[in-house]
Design a protein around this motif. Sequence first.
Motif, short mmCIF file in Angstrom:
data_model
loop_
_atom_site.label_atom_id
_atom_site.label_comp_id
_atom_site.label_asym_id
_atom_site.label_seq_id
_atom_site.Cartn_x
_atom_site.Cartn_y
_atom_site.Cartn_z
N HIS A 14 -12.71 -0.97 -16.00
CA HIS A 14 -13.48 -1.77 -15.05
C HIS A 14 -12.55 -2.68 -14.27
N PHE A 16 -12.00 -6.27 -12.77
CA PHE A 16 -12.45 -7.65 -12.91
C PHE A 16 -11.72 -8.52 -11.90
N PRO A 17 -12.36 -9.55 -11.37
CA PRO A 17 -13.79 -9.88 -11.51
C PRO A 17 -14.64 -8.88 -10.74
N GLY A 18 -15.86 -8.76 -11.19
CA GLY A 18 -16.79 -7.86 -10.53
C GLY A 18 -18.07 -7.73 -11.32
N PRO A 19 -19.03 -6.98 -10.80
CA PRO A 19 -20.30 -6.80 -11.51
C PRO A 19 -20.11 -5.90 -12.73
N TYR A 20 -20.90 -6.15 -13.76
CA TYR A 20 -20.90 -5.33 -14.96
C TYR A 20 -22.35 -5.09 -15.35
N PRO A 50 -28.97 -13.95 -13.13
CA PRO A 50 -28.20 -12.83 -12.57
C PRO A 50 -29.17 -11.77 -12.06
N GLU A 68 -27.09 -7.15 -14.14
CA GLU A 68 -25.80 -6.85 -13.53
C GLU A 68 -25.14 -8.13 -13.01
N PRO A 69 -24.63 -8.95 -13.94
CA PRO A 69 -23.99 -10.20 -13.51
C PRO A 69 -22.56 -9.97 -13.02
N LEU A 70 -22.06 -10.93 -12.31
CA LEU A 70 -20.66 -10.95 -11.91
C LEU A 70 -19.88 -11.56 -13.08
N GLN A 72 -15.96 -12.31 -14.94
CA GLN A 72 -14.57 -12.58 -14.56
C GLN A 72 -13.56 -11.74 -15.32
#
Length: 94
Positions: A14, A16-20, A50, A68-70, A72
């Motif tokens: 993945h 990062f930072p980004g949506p997960y 979120p 689907e929060p952002l 870090q």
Amino acid sequence: MDNLPSAELLENTHEFPGPYMFKVIGRSQGGFVALVVAAVREQLEGEVDPPYRVRETSSGRHIAVTVEPLVQNAWEVLAIYQRLGQIPGLEYVF
């Protein structure tokens, strides 16, 4: 929670930072959706919920919440998984 991915695996798969995306399935009673969304918001110390979506089974006994929060870093992902694992009525999280 058992079988959590390692921080190293998360960092390798993945950006990062980004949506997960977290998918959480549980019994549709006791404010399950609110508990899931609040757990993620509180773990990230957010002031707003979120982004999330909800689907209910045709029988109405279970509900699926996609949050689907952002995030870090991988450690935030693991902390959210741990927090979600404590929610009453939880059946499955991935």
